[in-house]
Every structure is written in C-alpha cells, then in structure tokens.
Scaffold this motif. Structure first.
Motif, PDB file in Angstrom:
ATOM      1  N   LYS A  38      -9.712  25.575  65.625  1.00 20.54           N
ATOM      2  CA  LYS A  38      -8.395  24.979  65.861  1.00 20.54           C
ATOM      3  C   LYS A  38      -7.524  25.391  64.686  1.00 20.54           C
ATOM      4  O   LYS A  38      -7.837  25.090  63.541  1.00 20.54           O
ATOM      5  CB  LYS A  38      -8.506  23.440  65.958  1.00 20.54           C
ATOM      6  N   SER A  39      -6.436  26.084  64.969  1.00 21.46           N
ATOM      7  CA  SER A  39      -5.570  26.561  63.888  1.00 21.46           C
ATOM      8  C   SER A  39      -4.931  25.396  63.142  1.00 21.46           C
ATOM      9  O   SER A  39      -4.723  24.318  63.710  1.00 21.46           O
ATOM     10  CB  SER A  39      -4.483  27.482  64.440  1.00 21.46           C
ATOM     11  N   ASN A  40      -4.626  25.607  61.870  1.00 20.22           N
ATOM     12  CA  ASN A  40      -3.977  24.631  60.989  1.00 20.22           C
ATOM     13  C   ASN A  40      -4.765  23.325  60.886  1.00 20.22           C
ATOM     14  O   ASN A  40      -4.182  22.251  60.796  1.00 20.22           O
ATOM     15  CB  ASN A  40      -2.547  24.336  61.454  1.00 20.22           C
ATOM     16  N   SER A  41      -6.095  23.435  60.908  1.00 20.71           N
ATOM     17  CA  SER A  41      -6.905  22.213  60.899  1.00 20.71           C
ATOM     18  C   SER A  41      -7.151  21.693  59.490  1.00 20.71           C
ATOM     19  O   SER A  41      -7.258  22.445  58.535  1.00 20.71           O
ATOM     20  CB  SER A  41      -8.230  22.449  61.609  1.00 20.71           C
ATOM     21  N   TYR A  42      -7.217  20.392  59.408  1.00 16.89           N
ATOM     22  CA  TYR A  42      -7.501  19.685  58.158  1.00 16.89           C
ATOM     23  C   TYR A  42      -9.001  19.434  58.060  1.00 16.89           C
ATOM     24  O   TYR A  42      -9.640  19.835  57.105  1.00 16.89           O
ATOM     25  CB  TYR A  42      -6.713  18.374  58.128  1.00 16.89           C
ATOM     26  N   LYS A  43      -9.553  18.775  59.056  1.00 16.77           N
ATOM     27  CA  LYS A  43     -10.989  18.477  59.082  1.00 16.77           C
ATOM     28  C   LYS A  43     -11.468  18.392  60.526  1.00 16.77           C
ATOM     29  O   LYS A  43     -10.705  18.091  61.436  1.00 16.77           O
ATOM     30  CB  LYS A  43     -11.282  17.146  58.392  1.00 16.77           C
TER      31      LYS A  43
ATOM     32  N   ILE B 154      -8.541  17.284  63.169  1.00 16.09           N
ATOM     33  CA  ILE B 154      -7.254  16.777  62.705  1.00 16.09           C
ATOM     34  C   ILE B 154      -6.483  18.013  62.285  1.00 16.09           C
ATOM     35  O   ILE B 154      -6.966  18.796  61.455  1.00 16.09           O
ATOM     36  CB  ILE B 154      -7.429  15.812  61.521  1.00 16.09           C
ATOM     37  N   ALA B 155      -5.330  18.229  62.887  1.00 17.16           N
ATOM     38  CA  ALA B 155      -4.619  19.479  62.633  1.00 17.16           C
ATOM     39  C   ALA B 155      -3.113  19.294  62.721  1.00 17.16           C
ATOM     40  O   ALA B 155      -2.614  18.350  63.331  1.00 17.16           O
ATOM     41  CB  ALA B 155      -5.063  20.550  63.626  1.00 17.16           C
ATOM     42  N   TYR B 156      -2.432  20.247  62.106  1.00 23.22           N
ATOM     43  CA  TYR B 156      -0.972  20.316  62.181  1.00 23.22           C
ATOM     44  C   TYR B 156      -0.628  21.157  63.403  1.00 23.22           C
ATOM     45  O   TYR B 156      -1.271  22.175  63.672  1.00 23.22           O
ATOM     46  CB  TYR B 156      -0.422  20.985  60.922  1.00 23.22           C
ATOM     47  N   GLU B 157       0.373  20.712  64.154  1.00 21.84           N
ATOM     48  CA  GLU B 157       0.872  21.522  65.261  1.00 21.84           C
ATOM     49  C   GLU B 157       2.358  21.723  65.064  1.00 21.84           C
ATOM     50  O   GLU B 157       3.119  20.762  64.951  1.00 21.84           O
ATOM     51  CB  GLU B 157       0.611  20.860  66.603  1.00 21.84           C
TER      52      GLU B 157
END
Length: 191
Positions: free
Chosen positions: A40-45, A122-125
């Motif tokens: 998942k792109s831009n993922s935190y964790k 958990i990711a930024y979209e």
C-alpha cells in the motif's frame, strides 16, 4: 479493549457481536509489509489481526482507534486529514471511513469502523485534485455582474426589486378600471 502491545499503532478495539461468544482471542501482529500482499503506497504501518473463537460472520461492527506519529506526517509533508485505515480484502486495499478524533503533542488519533478482521494498513491518501479556478472560468463565459465592484452589484439588485413589484399594481389598476367601467354601465342600464 485497550491495546498496549509495543509496535502496534492500534490503541483500542471495540467489537459488537450478533451472538454471545466465549473464549474469543485476538492477536495483533505488526509488520513492515506482509510479504504475500501488494504494498500500500504511502503507508505508515501494517497490522494483521488474527482471531480465534470469532468469525467475521458473528460481527456486527468493529471500531478501531489508532495513532499516527506527527513526525512521520510532517517529514512526508502529508496532511493529517488525509490519513486513513485500509483493509486488505479480495486482493485490494479498501479505504475505510476514518475520522480524526484527537491530537496529542506527539500523535494524531483516529477512529475507523469496519465489519471484520484482516490485514490493515495505515496510510496517507492524496486527495483528489480539483481543477484550478482559472481553468473553470475560461470554459464559462464571464458575466458583466461578476466584473463589477460590490457597490454596483447592490445598486443593480435594488433596481430590480421595483420591476418585480410592479405587477400587483398593474393588477389593482386593471381591477379599478373594470370596476369603474362596470359602475358606469350599470348606471346607464338603470336609466
């Protein structure tokens, strides 16, 4: 249930079930990215939730509260309003309804609602970009009113009001004329 397991960004999980269950267990496993899943792109964790004693069919809803480090958000120039929880389901990452509920000195706290357990990211979209106003205005013909200063707009509005109110006066005038004509016709018939 509160979660205090180190390395897990989830802080609380609430589960509503359809039937009473016993011996239910939850296992939370943090990972960089599960090897067998698409990244998942831009993922935190990433967090995988494994359960025993409960199946997704038994679940009415689940509410998960999670935390994201402010440093990660700012270092990546992300907007905290565009952080979401994603659920890996049927080979794709599905964005879940996510709401920021609190901000602390070090973290943003979010809440998401889901209907079962799986692997989560958990990711930024990035938000959907809107077209710049200049492009929209070029396609629309400009009206004269839009180019006039505010004072002139107010004057135009005041001038239009009497035109809208003239119809009742015309109707009253016509009724009076008809009444006068009827009066004289009635007078002539009596003679």
């Amino acid at each position: 249930m509160k979660i205090t397991q180190k390395g897990i960004p989830f802080s609380e999980v609430k589960v509503w079930v359809k039937d009473e269950l016993i011996n239910v267990r939850f296992e939370f496993k943090a990972a960089e990215k599960p090897e067998d899943l698409e990244e998942k792109s831009n993922s935190y964790k990433y967090v995988e939730i494994k359960t025993s004693g409960i199946e997704n069919e038994n679940i009415e809803k689940v509410e998960i509260q999670f935390k994201v480090n402010k440093t990660w958000v700012s270092e990546n120039n992300y907007s905290p309003e565009n952080i979401y929880l994603f659920k890996y389901e049927n080979g794709v990452w599905r964005k879940l309804k996510t709401e920021m509920v609190e901000t602390t000195d070090k973290e943003y706290v979010y809440k998401s609602e889901l209907s079962g357990f799986s692997v989560f990211a958990i990711a930024y979209e990035k938000p959907v970009e809107e077209k710049p106003k200049g492009e929209i205005e070029e396609k629309k013909p400009k009206k004269e009113k839009e180019e006039k200063p505010e004072e002139e707009k107010e004057e135009i509005v005041e001038e239009e009001k009497p035109e809208k109110k003239i119809w009742p006066y015309i109707a009253i005038f016509i009724i009076i004329v008809l009444a006068v004509v009827a009066y004289f016709i009635g007078k002539k018939m009596k003679k």
